[in-house]
Scaffold this motif. Structure first.
Motif, mmCIF file in Angstrom:
data_model
loop_
_atom_site.group_PDB
_atom_site.id
_atom_site.type_symbol
_atom_site.label_atom_id
_atom_site.label_comp_id
_atom_site.label_asym_id
_atom_site.label_seq_id
_atom_site.Cartn_x
_atom_site.Cartn_y
_atom_site.Cartn_z
ATOM 1 N N GLU A 215 0.839 -1.199 0.000
ATOM 2 C CA GLU A 215 0.000 0.000 0.000
ATOM 3 C C GLU A 215 0.875 1.250 0.000
ATOM 4 O O GLU A 215 0.609 2.216 -0.725
ATOM 5 C CB GLU A 215 -0.918 -0.024 1.221
ATOM 6 C CG GLU A 215 -1.867 -1.224 1.222
ATOM 7 C CD GLU A 215 -2.575 -1.412 2.546
ATOM 8 O OE1 GLU A 215 -2.200 -0.732 3.527
ATOM 9 O OE2 GLU A 215 -3.509 -2.230 2.605
ATOM 10 N N ASP A 216 1.919 1.216 0.807
ATOM 11 C CA ASP A 216 2.860 2.340 0.859
ATOM 12 C C ASP A 216 3.500 2.563 -0.511
ATOM 13 O O ASP A 216 3.691 3.703 -0.952
ATOM 14 C CB ASP A 216 3.967 2.060 1.881
ATOM 15 C CG ASP A 216 3.433 1.665 3.247
ATOM 16 O OD1 ASP A 216 2.587 0.759 3.305
ATOM 17 O OD2 ASP A 216 3.869 2.245 4.251
ATOM 18 N N PHE A 217 3.836 1.464 -1.170
ATOM 19 C CA PHE A 217 4.477 1.534 -2.486
ATOM 20 C C PHE A 217 3.555 2.211 -3.502
ATOM 21 O O PHE A 217 3.986 3.070 -4.279
ATOM 22 C CB PHE A 217 4.840 0.121 -2.946
ATOM 23 C CG PHE A 217 5.568 0.065 -4.266
ATOM 24 C CD1 PHE A 217 6.936 0.281 -4.327
ATOM 25 C CD2 PHE A 217 4.885 -0.209 -5.439
ATOM 26 C CE1 PHE A 217 7.617 0.229 -5.544
ATOM 27 C CE2 PHE A 217 5.549 -0.269 -6.653
ATOM 28 C CZ PHE A 217 6.919 -0.048 -6.706
ATOM 29 N N GLU A 218 2.279 1.825 -3.480
ATOM 30 C CA GLU A 218 1.314 2.404 -4.422
ATOM 31 C C GLU A 218 1.149 3.901 -4.194
ATOM 32 O O GLU A 218 1.151 4.698 -5.136
ATOM 33 C CB GLU A 218 -0.039 1.703 -4.280
ATOM 34 C CG GLU A 218 -0.083 0.319 -4.898
ATOM 35 C CD GLU A 218 -1.484 -0.268 -4.877
ATOM 36 O OE1 GLU A 218 -2.450 0.520 -4.948
ATOM 37 O OE2 GLU A 218 -1.610 -1.492 -4.776
ATOM 38 N N VAL A 219 0.984 4.282 -2.935
ATOM 39 C CA VAL A 219 0.812 5.702 -2.618
ATOM 40 C C VAL A 219 2.091 6.474 -2.940
ATOM 41 O O VAL A 219 2.053 7.574 -3.503
ATOM 42 C CB VAL A 219 0.419 5.885 -1.138
ATOM 43 C CG1 VAL A 219 0.400 7.364 -0.763
ATOM 44 C CG2 VAL A 219 -0.943 5.258 -0.871
ATOM 45 N N GLY A 220 3.227 5.879 -2.603
ATOM 46 C CA GLY A 220 4.503 6.527 -2.891
ATOM 47 C C GLY A 220 4.707 6.754 -4.374
ATOM 48 O O GLY A 220 5.199 7.811 -4.795
ATOM 49 N N ARG A 221 4.313 5.767 -5.174
ATOM 50 C CA ARG A 221 4.452 5.909 -6.628
ATOM 51 C C ARG A 221 3.575 7.040 -7.150
ATOM 52 O O ARG A 221 3.981 7.811 -8.027
ATOM 53 C CB ARG A 221 4.091 4.584 -7.306
ATOM 54 C CG ARG A 221 4.289 4.585 -8.810
ATOM 55 C CD ARG A 221 4.193 3.184 -9.383
ATOM 56 N NE ARG A 221 2.939 2.532 -9.025
ATOM 57 C CZ ARG A 221 2.629 1.289 -9.363
ATOM 58 N NH1 ARG A 221 3.501 0.557 -10.043
ATOM 59 N NH2 ARG A 221 1.473 0.760 -9.014
ATOM 60 N N ALA A 222 2.360 7.163 -6.592
ATOM 61 C CA ALA A 222 1.451 8.229 -7.017
ATOM 62 C C ALA A 222 2.026 9.607 -6.707
ATOM 63 O O ALA A 222 1.766 10.574 -7.430
ATOM 64 C CB ALA A 222 0.096 8.057 -6.333
ATOM 65 N N TYR A 223 2.825 9.694 -5.640
ATOM 66 C CA TYR A 223 3.410 10.974 -5.240
ATOM 67 C C TYR A 223 4.860 11.132 -5.704
ATOM 68 O O TYR A 223 5.517 12.113 -5.349
ATOM 69 C CB TYR A 223 3.339 11.132 -3.721
ATOM 70 C CG TYR A 223 2.016 11.686 -3.236
ATOM 71 C CD1 TYR A 223 1.830 13.056 -3.060
ATOM 72 C CD2 TYR A 223 0.943 10.842 -2.973
ATOM 73 C CE1 TYR A 223 0.616 13.570 -2.624
ATOM 74 C CE2 TYR A 223 -0.279 11.340 -2.533
ATOM 75 C CZ TYR A 223 -0.438 12.707 -2.362
ATOM 76 O OH TYR A 223 -1.644 13.215 -1.936
ATOM 77 N N GLY A 224 5.351 10.164 -6.471
ATOM 78 C CA GLY A 224 6.710 10.263 -6.983
ATOM 79 C C GLY A 224 7.784 10.096 -5.927
ATOM 80 O O GLY A 224 8.901 10.614 -6.075
ATOM 81 N N LEU A 225 7.467 9.362 -4.864
ATOM 82 C CA LEU A 225 8.451 9.147 -3.805
ATOM 83 C C LEU A 225 9.450 8.071 -4.221
ATOM 84 O O LEU A 225 9.093 7.122 -4.923
ATOM 85 C CB LEU A 225 7.759 8.714 -2.509
ATOM 86 C CG LEU A 225 6.707 9.660 -1.922
ATOM 87 C CD1 LEU A 225 6.109 9.055 -0.657
ATOM 88 C CD2 LEU A 225 7.318 11.023 -1.618
#
Length: 536
Positions: free
Chosen positions: A336-346
């Motif tokens: 879940e963290d990975f998905e959100v991070g990808r959406a924010y370019g982290l």
């Protein structure tokens, strides 16, 4: 006219079974039946292969075979020439772990010391012994299949079938390599498929509330909750729900940010009686609020990452039932963290190696096993005044289905087939199948397909179908090989290999067609579920 034998006074099933099996063998009943039906209409029966990880089949495996035998016999009785080849799923961790145990190995490095070639030979011997024993058990149960000609996934022809499939996936643009967050076993040092995460154990873990200092403030903090302190060195953001109400709560001169509906429960758990809600804001208003990483001075990698340490929004992954409603986000250690991070370019930060040990990027925690580092991380937070509360939570935690080691979530580069490209077609084809019963077939299968994710096919092990990908060490050009013949053509010679397993296939190199460099096979093997999946 012959006489009817008198029935015995006592029925002895074991003796009767042996007598009947002997009669079948001596009179070649199975062979005669096949000969009689060879020109009749064909009925194709696919035997899903069991693991030969024991010399005695599990009762569930026997039940499975008996049910299949009932279908096969029924179709024969209807006059069909039934394809009834049994199979054995010979590769994978189930075999490797058993062989490791027999050799007294404790870790993956023991295999390297022993010699990969000798280890593979031990796996092969183990498999053949168990195949022979299990076959006899199935025969003794009266399962009428072609036991003289089983398909074995360890055979070169079968391996070539898997290679062909991987090459086809590559040709269709479905074969990819990228970073994926996976369930990882630190003892076996490999990823596990989601459907292999089936065993859980009750574990006691730290349950801590941590204060993340708001940037440019001396007394404002974002309050998060976690049961995995070891993931804090990889923290890059905090997730908030855009529609939830969050409260700034005054406690002993500090102002803590958390979900308004969780204030009472969190304060009660922490034993705080005197507190005051001074302001309420919507989650969407918090987006972009920056904070200082609580372990920035201790964790090397946290001193160099940019564009991080801020509140991000997520409707899907922030819940109001537990914690503080502000979710610690480590894209390198959670799907879940990975998905959100990808959406924010982290970026993806995961300072943990294959053994579950912190790398040098983890700074002062480098060299420590992650779960053993929890206490030190908590102590450091306490020294800094950033530990709001510490408790213990007993909960179900996933463990490796073979070695029973607690699993971790970890971002690693993996090869995968992008089956999500095919989801619509899969759904169309599933709708054409006659499912019996329909609710257990189409409904469940459709639900599974609708949640379909890309298939990670690489495994970082030894006893398996070698991934048929060769890469150039100079220009990184990739060649996917579809057969032994094709590999020989690329190598420019007849290959004198024991078989296509590791380590022998790893010795095969050839010239890069792009730059003239040397091409080596990537070290991974294929997911054992791909082996069984191509049995058709």
């Amino acid at each position: 006219m012959g006489s009817i034998k008198a029935l015995p006074q006592e029925f002895k099933p074991k003796e009767y079974e042996e007598e009947l099996l002997k009669y079948w063998e001596e009179h070649k009943i199975y062979e005669k039946l096949r000969e009689k039906l060879k020109d009749r209409p064909k009925f194709y029966f696919l035997d899903g292969p069991p693991y030969p990880s024991s010399d005695t089949p599990h009762i569930g495996t026997i039940w499975n075979k008996v049910l299949k035998d009932a279908v096969i016999r029924f179709r024969r009785a209807r006059g069909f020439n039934v394809h009834d080849q049994p199979g054995y799923d010979c590769h994978g961790l189930p075999i490797e772990v058993k062989v490791e145990q027999s050799l007294g190995f404790k870790a993956k490095k023991d295999i390297e010391k022993f010699g990969v070639d000798k280890f593979i030979e031990e796996c092969e011997k183990f498999v053949f012994h168990n195949v022979k024993s299990m076959t006899r058990h199935f025969w003794n149960f009266g399962v009428s299949m072609d036991w003289e000609n089983p398909y074995l996934t360890l055979k070169d022809k079968y391996i070539e079938g898997a290679w062909w499939l991987v090459k086809k996936a590559h040709e269709k643009g479905l074969l990819k390599r990228g970073v994926k967050v996976v369930h990882w076993c630190p003892r076996c040092e490999t990823t596990l498929a989601d459907y292999e995460v089936s065993e859980y154990k009750m574990l006691k873990d730290p349950s801590i509330y941590v204060k993340f200092p708001v940037k440019n403030s001396s007394n404002k903090y974002i309050l998060i909750w976690t049961t995995t302190p070891w993931t804090l060195p990889a923290n890059l953001a905090v997730m908030a729900h855009p529609d939830f109400d969050y409260a700034w709560v005054k406690v002993d001169g500090d102002f803590l940010l958390l979900l308004k509906d969780r204030v009472e429960a969190v304060m009660a758990e922490a034993g705080v009686e005197n507190y005051e809600i001074v302001e309420v804001v919507k989650g969407r208003e918090l987006e972009g609020l920056e904070y200082e990483h609580p372990l920035k001075n201790e964790v090397k990698v946290q001193q160099s990452v940019t564009g991080v340490h801020k509140i991000v929004l997520s409707e899907e992954y922030v819940r109001a039932e537990e914690g503080t409603g502000l979710v610690h986000c480590a894209p390198g250690h959670g799907e879940e963290d990975f998905e959100v991070g990808r959406a924010y370019g982290l970026p993806v930060v995961s300072p943990v190696d294959d053994r579950g040990v912190f790398t040098k990027d983890a700074g002062k925690y480098a060299g420590k096993y992650i779960r053993e580092a929890n206490a030190e991380i908590i102590a450091d937070l306490k020294k800094k005044g950033l530990l709001f509360y510490e408790g213990v939570l007993e909960h179900k935690y996933p463990i490796c289905w073979r070695c029973k080691t607690p699993l971790i979530m970890r971002a690693t580069p993996q090869w995968y087939i992008e089956v999500t490209q095919l989801k619509d077609r899969f759904l169309e084809e599933a709708a054409k199948v006659k499912w019996v019963p329909e609710w257990a077939g189409y409904s469940r299968f459709r639900n599974w397909l609708e949640r379909l994710r890309d298939w990670i096919i690489s495994r970082q092990r030894y006893w398996g179908t070698p991934l048929p990908i060769w890469k150039c060490g100079k220009c990184d050009h990739m060649v996917v090989v579809g057969s032994r013949k094709e590999l020989e053509e690329l190598a420019g010679r007849k290959l004198e290999l024991k078989d296509l397993h590791r380590p022998w296939v790893d010795y095969v190199t050839f010239t890069c067609p792009k730059c003239g460099g040397l091409m080596h096979r990537v070290p991974d093997v294929l997911d054992v579920w791909l082996d069984s999946g191509i049995a058709f």
